[in-house]
Design a protein around this motif. Sequence first.
Motif, PDB file in Angstrom:
ATOM      1  N   ILE A  97       1.035  -1.153   0.024  1.00 18.60           N
ATOM      2  CA  ILE A  97       0.024   0.186  -0.079  1.00 18.60           C
ATOM      3  C   ILE A  97       0.723   1.248  -0.030  1.00 18.60           C
ATOM      4  CG2 ILE A  97      -0.413   0.472   2.625  1.00 18.60           C
ATOM      5  CD1 ILE A  97      -2.906  -0.204  -0.265  1.00 18.60           C
ATOM      6  N   LEU A 100       1.644   1.997  -3.513  1.00 17.51           N
ATOM      7  CA  LEU A 100       0.608   2.822  -4.230  1.00 17.51           C
ATOM      8  C   LEU A 100       0.419   4.215  -3.691  1.00 17.51           C
ATOM      9  CD1 LEU A 100      -3.100   1.295  -5.043  1.00 17.51           C
ATOM     10  CD2 LEU A 100      -2.851   3.215  -3.455  1.00 17.51           C
ATOM     11  N   PHE A 270     -19.310   3.748 -12.947  1.00 13.99           N
ATOM     12  CA  PHE A 270     -18.529   3.454 -11.737  1.00 13.99           C
ATOM     13  C   PHE A 270     -19.464   2.634 -10.932  1.00 13.99           C
ATOM     14  CE2 PHE A 270     -15.727   6.947 -12.541  1.00 13.99           C
ATOM     15  CZ  PHE A 270     -14.547   6.460 -12.122  1.00 13.99           C
ATOM     16  N   PHE A 273     -19.370  -0.953 -12.119  1.00 12.79           N
ATOM     17  CA  PHE A 273     -17.852  -1.397 -11.898  1.00 12.79           C
ATOM     18  C   PHE A 273     -17.963  -2.064 -10.395  1.00 12.79           C
ATOM     19  CE2 PHE A 273     -14.331  -0.608  -9.173  1.00 12.79           C
ATOM     20  CZ  PHE A 273     -13.524  -1.337  -9.615  1.00 12.79           C
ATOM     21  N   MET A 274     -18.607  -1.290  -9.504  1.00 15.92           N
ATOM     22  CA  MET A 274     -18.844  -1.806  -7.924  1.00 15.92           C
ATOM     23  C   MET A 274     -19.416  -3.115  -8.013  1.00 15.92           C
ATOM     24  SD  MET A 274     -18.372   1.501  -5.258  1.00 15.92           S
ATOM     25  CE  MET A 274     -19.696   2.565  -6.540  1.00 15.92           C
ATOM     26  N   PHE A 278     -18.379  -6.917  -6.854  1.00 17.24           N
ATOM     27  CA  PHE A 278     -18.927  -7.927  -5.960  1.00 17.24           C
ATOM     28  C   PHE A 278     -19.235  -8.992  -6.529  1.00 17.24           C
ATOM     29  CE2 PHE A 278     -19.976  -3.400  -3.854  1.00 17.24           C
ATOM     30  CZ  PHE A 278     -18.951  -3.725  -3.405  1.00 17.24           C
ATOM     31  N   ARG A 288      -7.020 -15.192  -8.917  1.00 13.08           N
ATOM     32  CA  ARG A 288      -6.451 -15.067  -7.715  1.00 13.08           C
ATOM     33  C   ARG A 288      -6.210 -15.952  -6.830  1.00 13.08           C
ATOM     34  NH1 ARG A 288      -9.422 -10.631  -3.897  1.00 13.08           N
ATOM     35  NH2 ARG A 288     -11.037 -12.503  -3.759  1.00 13.08           N
TER      36      ARG A 288
ATOM     37  N   THR B  69      -6.569   0.199   4.039  1.00 21.00           N
ATOM     38  CA  THR B  69      -6.465   1.449   3.211  1.00 21.00           C
ATOM     39  C   THR B  69      -7.426   1.840   2.335  1.00 21.00           C
ATOM     40  OG1 THR B  69      -3.981   0.899   3.329  1.00 21.00           O
ATOM     41  CG2 THR B  69      -4.446   2.834   1.965  1.00 21.00           C
ATOM     42  N   LEU B  71      -9.367   4.824   0.201  1.00 24.97           N
ATOM     43  CA  LEU B  71      -9.413   5.927  -0.592  1.00 24.97           C
ATOM     44  C   LEU B  71     -10.773   6.451  -0.742  1.00 24.97           C
ATOM     45  CD1 LEU B  71      -6.915   5.103  -3.283  1.00 24.97           C
ATOM     46  CD2 LEU B  71      -6.353   6.416  -1.358  1.00 24.97           C
ATOM     47  N   CYS B 117     -16.600  -6.197   0.247  1.00 25.15           N
ATOM     48  CA  CYS B 117     -15.459  -6.163   0.226  1.00 25.15           C
ATOM     49  C   CYS B 117     -14.758  -7.257   1.179  1.00 25.15           C
ATOM     50  CB  CYS B 117     -14.764  -4.754   0.341  1.00 25.15           C
ATOM     51  SG  CYS B 117     -14.815  -3.642  -1.110  1.00 25.15           S
ATOM     52  N   LEU B 120     -15.616 -10.819   0.823  1.00 26.88           N
ATOM     53  CA  LEU B 120     -15.294 -11.332  -0.424  1.00 26.88           C
ATOM     54  C   LEU B 120     -13.639 -11.488  -0.115  1.00 26.88           C
ATOM     55  CD1 LEU B 120     -17.362  -9.879  -3.220  1.00 26.88           C
ATOM     56  CD2 LEU B 120     -17.441 -12.328  -2.356  1.00 26.88           C
ATOM     57  N   ARG B 121     -13.106 -10.757   0.772  1.00 23.84           N
ATOM     58  CA  ARG B 121     -11.565 -10.775   1.058  1.00 23.84           C
ATOM     59  C   ARG B 121     -10.942  -9.886   0.039  1.00 23.84           C
ATOM     60  NH1 ARG B 121      -9.851 -15.730   4.178  1.00 23.84           N
ATOM     61  NH2 ARG B 121     -11.247 -15.787   5.879  1.00 23.84           N
ATOM     62  N   ILE B 122     -11.531  -8.771  -0.221  1.00 26.58           N
ATOM     63  CA  ILE B 122     -11.132  -7.869  -1.242  1.00 26.58           C
ATOM     64  C   ILE B 122     -10.142  -6.942  -0.551  1.00 26.58           C
ATOM     65  CG2 ILE B 122     -11.384  -5.571  -2.828  1.00 26.58           C
ATOM     66  CD1 ILE B 122     -14.035  -7.289  -3.569  1.00 26.58           C
ATOM     67  N   GLY B 124      -6.040  -5.058   0.193  1.00 22.09           N
ATOM     68  CA  GLY B 124      -4.753  -4.511  -0.539  1.00 22.09           C
ATOM     69  C   GLY B 124      -5.287  -3.406  -1.388  1.00 22.09           C
ATOM     70  N   HIS B 125      -4.669  -3.592  -2.807  1.00 24.75           N
ATOM     71  CA  HIS B 125      -4.705  -2.882  -3.721  1.00 24.75           C
ATOM     72  C   HIS B 125      -6.146  -2.846  -4.367  1.00 24.75           C
ATOM     73  CE1 HIS B 125      -0.277  -3.672  -5.052  1.00 24.75           C
ATOM     74  NE2 HIS B 125      -0.631  -2.407  -4.912  1.00 24.75           N
ATOM     75  N   TYR B 126      -6.992  -4.025  -4.344  1.00 26.67           N
ATOM     76  CA  TYR B 126      -8.082  -3.787  -4.574  1.00 26.67           C
ATOM     77  C   TYR B 126      -9.275  -3.229  -3.786  1.00 26.67           C
ATOM     78  CZ  TYR B 126      -6.914  -7.739  -7.982  1.00 26.67           C
ATOM     79  OH  TYR B 126      -6.646  -8.509  -9.068  1.00 26.67           O
ATOM     80  N   ALA B 128      -8.372  -0.514  -1.821  1.00 27.29           N
ATOM     81  CA  ALA B 128      -8.165   0.916  -2.198  1.00 27.29           C
ATOM     82  C   ALA B 128      -8.655   1.068  -3.495  1.00 27.29           C
ATOM     83  CB  ALA B 128      -6.464   1.207  -2.207  1.00 27.29           C
ATOM     84  N   LEU B 129      -8.704   0.525  -4.443  1.00 26.82           N
ATOM     85  CA  LEU B 129      -9.386   0.955  -5.839  1.00 26.82           C
ATOM     86  C   LEU B 129     -10.842   0.957  -5.820  1.00 26.82           C
ATOM     87  CD1 LEU B 129      -6.597  -0.627  -8.285  1.00 26.82           C
ATOM     88  CD2 LEU B 129      -7.016   1.786  -7.856  1.00 26.82           C
ATOM     89  N   MET B 130     -11.272  -0.055  -5.124  1.00 31.14           N
ATOM     90  CA  MET B 130     -12.828  -0.258  -5.145  1.00 31.14           C
ATOM     91  C   MET B 130     -13.321   0.933  -4.346  1.00 31.14           C
ATOM     92  SD  MET B 130     -14.262  -2.589  -6.197  1.00 31.14           S
ATOM     93  CE  MET B 130     -15.887  -2.601  -5.151  1.00 31.14           C
ATOM     94  N   LEU B 132     -11.813   3.817  -3.781  1.00 29.16           N
ATOM     95  CA  LEU B 132     -11.585   4.868  -4.712  1.00 29.16           C
ATOM     96  C   LEU B 132     -12.802   5.288  -5.900  1.00 29.16           C
ATOM     97  CD1 LEU B 132      -8.231   5.648  -6.793  1.00 29.16           C
ATOM     98  CD2 LEU B 132     -10.290   5.746  -8.176  1.00 29.16           C
ATOM     99  N   ALA B 133     -13.191   3.978  -6.336  1.00 28.21           N
ATOM    100  CA  ALA B 133     -14.401   4.151  -7.117  1.00 28.21           C
ATOM    101  C   ALA B 133     -15.665   4.608  -6.355  1.00 28.21           C
ATOM    102  CB  ALA B 133     -14.667   2.596  -7.741  1.00 28.21           C
TER     103      ALA B 133
END
Lengths: 289, 350, 234
Positions: A97, A100, A270, A273-274, A278, A288, B69, B71, B117, B120-122, B124-126, B128-130, B132-133
């Motif tokens: 992080i 980033l 957006f 996207f979200m 999910f 993954r 983290t 955003l 999130c 579903l164990r989202i 780290g980066h994911y 943060a970017l979620m 951010l969206a």
Amino acid sequence: MDCQLDIFFLEAILNGVLLAGLLALLALGLNLVFGVIDVVWICYAELVMIGMYAIFYAYTGGVPFPLAALLGILAVAATGALLHWVVIRPVLDQPPINQLLVTGGVLFFLQAVATMAFGIEFRSLGIRLGSTGFADMTFAWSRILAFVVALAGMLALWIFLSRTFLGTAIRAIAQDRQIMPLMGVDASRIYLVTSAVGGGLAGLGAVLMVLQYDIYPQIGLQFGPLIFMICVLGGLGSMAGGFVAAFLISQFIAVGGSCMATEWGYAVAFLFFMVAIFIRPQGLFGVRG
Amino acid sequence: MSRVALRPTRGIPPLAWSALGAAALLAVPILIRYGAPGSERYYLHILIQILIWSFIYTGWSLMGRFGLTSLGHGAFTGIGAYTTVLLWNVAGLSPWLGIPVGIGLATAAALLVAYPCFSLRITGHYFALMTLALTEFVRLCIVGWRDYTGGSLGTQPQRAPGGVSITALQFEPDRVLSYYIALALWALGLWMWLRVDRSMDRYALDAASQDEEAAASVGVDVTREKLKITGLSAAMCALGGAVYGQYQMYIGPDTIAGLGVSLNIVFGTIAGGLSVLLGPTVGAVFTQLLSEVLRVAVQGSGLTAQLGSAALALDTAIYGALLIFFIIYMPKGILGTILEARRRRRAGAP
Amino acid sequence: MLELSGISAGYAGAQTLFDLSMRVEAGEAVAVIGANGAGKTTLLRVISGMLPARSGSMTMDGVSLRDSPPHRIVETGIAHVPESRRLFPRLSVESNLKMGAFIPAARARFRERLDYVYGLFPRLKERRSQLAGTMSGGEQQMCAIGRALMSGPKLVLLDEPSMGLAPVVVQQVFDLVRRIRQEGYTVLIVEQNVRQVLKVADRGYLIEVGRIRAGGTAAELLASDAVRDAYMGI
């Protein structure tokens, strides 16, 4: 809201396809860097902005456009390599992080430097390529050109990655970085090359954008988040996924934008996207775990 | 199990120091009145901004210190600020009710995005970017709904007659009152931090942030714990955003909602120190003073004459460069680094 | 060919190799045997530069290896087939082989080396465009050895080539090892499968807790009490 299933709706869809080529190209550069180095360049769109200014100043300074475009690509490629060497390399051992966030600092920095150096005015190359018509629909040549060049750029990258030794090493390092020394590969060199290639793709994106849009220091904030979204939706690191995601997202923007205010097209994208993440957290084509 | 080790809490000042600090902070308006009579409003303004942002940063650090983290906090401050102002301007609803509604909405948005999130164990980066969206989505809604929100230009709460108003929660003309309100808010933030730090949830979250599966195997409901802290963190940021709007008497997507705000929150907190009580406060002091000093310095120098308004970006450029420097060389932040150095010196002394 | 003297090495906090000396002559097959955790894999990692030695000297054909960065050691003629194969699973067999020929000297003779490896292991040629991760364990080991041969090495380091494979396949893997011996490569092989490996090797070393406990010809080791008691079982 004003949306009808007429010829203009088709026009919007086709414009969305043209936009998708450009977005897919931009997403590809970010994906490449993420897949290899495992770092998200939050400042990616700002690299594109730097490229646009480089082309603008070269062109208005008298350099012919094709040469200015080449200079722009090289400038952003160098910026990408520099970004890796100066900023990313020292934090490679830190939590992901922080990597980033450090590029977030670069985002502020590049935006501010661009504001100081180039001013806050909107600038335009002033090249008008005109448009072509087909059955009541009009398409700007700049968009058609962008689509074709973006596809050609992606094809060139694919050939580079699949045919050359360096390209194969770039694909290999994303799968197992610890054993790279056993292949005689200096990983830090591959990282640097990848960063330059990622930057070069951003530079190519800048060439195509500078023909369509005005340049200003904050332009990155307009499409940067969109690029991240496309990468995540496609599955971070998956180039095929990014390609498909770019086509989906650009339809929301183009069709939504033609029916409603532009922002709502983006907002719906957006939202989509979200919800999509999910349903499929690893992205469309992601692997993954 | 053995891999999960509790990280000790550090950096909580002893009681005597805290009391002394509190007294000093309460006395600040008096000191300023006699110390700098001409620029009383200016100094108080800076302090108020520091305190409000400290509160918001502290809210972010509640979840940030456990590796979450986000955003998305630019969305929460935005929802808090805009809900409060729009309800007041459009429906005539007092901020006393508008702020709770804003907090509720922000918390709901946070949980709505965070629940999938976490389950579903989202990470780290994911993650943060979620988030951010989410921030982008909220910003685009604000801009798109321009008939009410003023779009990208922002809007102002309608002023209640007579300046300071209790029903309209408008206190900006009285800077001393504003200062005490901001101080109370800041103290609330620290109290929240300490409550979380001393709760069982903190042990669960600490374990989960190090090894989620190990934590789950000893009976921690990881998703639930993360949701609790996320809801609290979002609520605090919404409150902070609302108070900020009421004090500034202006809200705009660039100042209180959006990716820039999210990044500022994250950076301020990290610059100060992520997992120490006063880290976010130190971060706010640092970032606010830095931009103020740079602004004054730039305006005072000849640069504005040469570059025009573009010179104002110099502070952002230096700010960005410093952030890069901090993350590379001081990942624990200012206060975190100082505390660690002090501890090392003590441990090193035989 | 390869000479180690007084090598010590380890990971953060724990030393795994203590003052270890050994040599491998050109054309030999040398086995290193020992229990799990004795330091066998560490030894190979030190030789190929993956783990820097803390002290001691290490030379390949008289040239010191300790001064070279890890990615340069391949160029001295040492190829390392790592534990559990470590192929690039989502790359084709041929791309995996291509990675083996990454160093400039091998790159120039890529076609020639590729034909050679395909001639040695025709199975790989059949599977050339298949993703490496989708092959069976024995085929993967074949691909890993092929990848190592692509660099045109003099010395091949094999780390537990039979690990995790079915008993029938283990036989095939040792046949592969015999095959590359016949091709004239010098081999240094680490194994837990003592009985099998000592049939392939000329000489061997027994390592215990990071130190060489015994050394000698394969026959001597097979007959020695230290090996019989600890590793052959009865």
